[in-house]
Each structure stands twice: as C-alpha cells, then as structure tokens.
Design an enzyme around this catalytic site. Structure first.
Site, PDB file in Angstrom:
ATOM      1  CB  CYS A  45      -0.907  -0.006   1.230  1.00  0.00           C
ATOM      2  SG  CYS A  45      -1.920   1.482   1.418  1.00  0.00           S
ATOM      3  CB  CYS A  60      -4.548   0.260   0.479  1.00  0.00           C
ATOM      4  SG  CYS A  60      -3.360   1.499  -0.076  1.00  0.00           S
ATOM      5  CB  CYS A  88     -14.555  23.707  14.182  1.00  0.00           C
ATOM      6  SG  CYS A  88     -15.231  22.324  13.247  1.00  0.00           S
ATOM      7  CB  CYS A  90     -15.084  24.574  21.079  1.00  0.00           C
ATOM      8  SG  CYS A  90     -16.779  24.324  21.659  1.00  0.00           S
ATOM      9  CG  HIS A  91     -11.404  23.468  19.104  1.00  0.00           C
ATOM     10  ND1 HIS A  91     -10.647  23.001  20.155  1.00  0.00           N
ATOM     11  CD2 HIS A  91     -12.435  22.598  18.961  1.00  0.00           C
ATOM     12  CE1 HIS A  91     -11.187  21.885  20.626  1.00  0.00           C
ATOM     13  NE2 HIS A  91     -12.280  21.619  19.925  1.00  0.00           N
ATOM     14  NE  ARG A 136     -12.610  15.100  19.343  1.00  0.00           N
ATOM     15  CZ  ARG A 136     -13.263  15.030  20.484  1.00  0.00           C
ATOM     16  NH1 ARG A 136     -12.669  14.579  21.571  1.00  0.00           N
ATOM     17  NH2 ARG A 136     -14.521  15.375  20.575  1.00  0.00           N
ATOM     18  CB  CYS A 187     -15.874  17.876  17.012  1.00  0.00           C
ATOM     19  SG  CYS A 187     -14.388  17.905  18.032  1.00  0.00           S
TER      20      CYS A 187
END
Length: 265
Positions: A65, A101, A174, A177-178, A222, A226
């Site tokens: 791969c 792959c 997003c 919060c970030h 993750r 979120c």
C-alpha cells in the site's frame, strides 16, 4: 486500569471551577504516569499484524500500500497526510487511503473496506488498529503537509470554511470552541487551533487511546464526535468533507513533532 482512570476523572469532574487548574495539572501527571505503558501499544501490535496479514478475495497483505511515501513505506507517511494522490486524482487522508488500499490490493468492496470504523463493546475495529500502527510509524517526525497541488490548496480552503462554518441547533462552529484562548468544557481544556503551538499539540497527538472509552480513537472519530457535540449532522465516514477539514487542521500543525498514538482522558 480503565476503572481506576474513570474513578479519578469522575472525582476531578466534581471539583469547583477554582480548583480546575490544579485538577488539570493532576490529569497531566496521571497521563505522565501511564505514558510508558500506553495501552495504544496493543492496538499498534494488532494493527501491524493486520497490515502484514493476507486477507480479502485477493489474499494479499497491505504491505504494498502506498500511503504517500511509496509502496510499502510508512515512515513519515501519516505526518504528511492528507495529500494529493495521482492514482486516484484526489486528496485523501489516512483513513480514506487505507480504504482504497483494502479495495484495490485486497479486493474488498467499498462497504467491506469502510465497515466498523469505530469500535464498540464486543466489536473491535480493524481500522482503528491499523491506523494506530500506521500513525506510530511517524512518531517523532515533523508534520510536513503539502498544499502545493491545486487540489491540496482547494481542500485546505474548504476545510478552513468548514472550521468557521456556524450551524446546528446551537449555531456552533469548530471555531466556537477551538478559535479562542482559555476555553474549556468542564475539565477539558480546548486548544485554540488558530494558535500554531496549540494546533501542533492537538493534531499531532491523534490517534489516541481514550481512557474514558477504553479504545484507540482516530482523527475521523474525533471530528465525528465534535460534530455530534455541536448538534450537527454527522458527516459521512471517510468523506471528502472530513478530509478537507483534516487538511486544514494538519496544515495548521505544520512543523509540529508527531507523537501519536497518544493518551487522552
């Protein structure tokens, strides 16, 4: 160990706001205590076995791969993704490329290659294990994500728009919060991704073993989580939209030393 961790985190969660700075320090100490015995190592070992195991209708391993550094080369591959792949004519992140792959080399159908991306009780995920192994092969290497190709640049710009796009029941993005310093949810400090050092520290530590879940979770997981917490519709797994957002985050972490799979609460 998982039960002990949960008890500690539950106890810390009950602390008043004035005590949360010291609580954060205690969590950092707890992570340091476990660092030499990160359970993610078990996922890495299983992932290596799956990578080298002959499987699928073609009874082939994934050892040929090309994750972006050439067929079979994993050193530094994860730290350079997402990237444009000439053989597909598109920008792909690590999980998209793995699925490609598995289909082309092992002969799996798309549904089979994308099945069970996130483990649940009694159902371990091959994808999370393989990603743990692939990511670990970039440990200690710098993030070097290219935006030289027009489609890489396009993916970055789309990802940036997604990062700042507000919507859902709470009108969150997003960036809600970030995108600001000093944000937190209960005990959890929220990194300001617009700060390069924070972006590096955040992105380079995924995938990660989550003590509270007893599983290794990937970057795709993750991001899905979120969106769920924002009350957004969850994006399709391994979609181009997720790849674009990942491209924005990965490029924002440019130069950071990759240190995953890490350990998270």
């Amino acid at each position: 160990m998982k039960r002990q961790a949960c008890l500690i985190l539950s106890a810390l969660a009950a602390l008043p706001a004035w005590a949360q700075t010291s609580a954060t320090d205690e969590i950092a100490k707890y992570r340091q205590m476990l660092a030499d015995g990160n359970p993610a190592e078990l996922w890495e070992m299983r992932g290596e076995e799956l990578w080298k195991k002959k499987a699928g209708p073609k009874q082939a391993s994934l050892e040929t791969c090309d994750m972006g550094q050439g067929p079979g080369v994993l050193k530094g591959a994860y730290a350079s993704l997402p990237r444009f792949f000439k053989d597909t004519g598109k920008v792909m992140d690590a999980e998209q490329r793995l699925a490609y792959c598995r289909m082309t080399i092992q002969g799996l159908t798309q549904a089979e290659a994308l099945a069970n991306p996130f483990a649940s009780p009694g159902k371990p995920s091959d994808i999370e294990a393989i990603m743990s192994y692939v990511a670990a092969e970039s440990r200690g290497m710098p993030m070097t994500v290219s935006t030289a190709h027009p489609l890489e640049k396009q993916a970055y710009e789309v990802g940036k728009k997604l990062f700042f796009y507000r919507g859902g029941a709470h009108d969150f993005a997003c960036a809600t919060c970030h995108g600001t310093d000093g944000q937190r949810i209960r005990l959890q400090e929220l990194p300001n991704i617009l700060n390069k050092a924070n972006a590096q520290a955040a992105y380079t530590t995924w995938p990660a073993y989550r003590v509270s879940q007893g599983e290794v979770r990937t970057m795709q997981h993750r991001l899905m989580d979120c969106f769920r917490q924002q009350r957004f519709p969850e994006p399709v797994y391994a979609s181009d939209a997720v790849t674009a957002l990942t491209m924005y985050l990965a490029k924002s972490a440019e130069g950071g030393k990759f240190d995953a799979p890490a350990l998270k609460r």
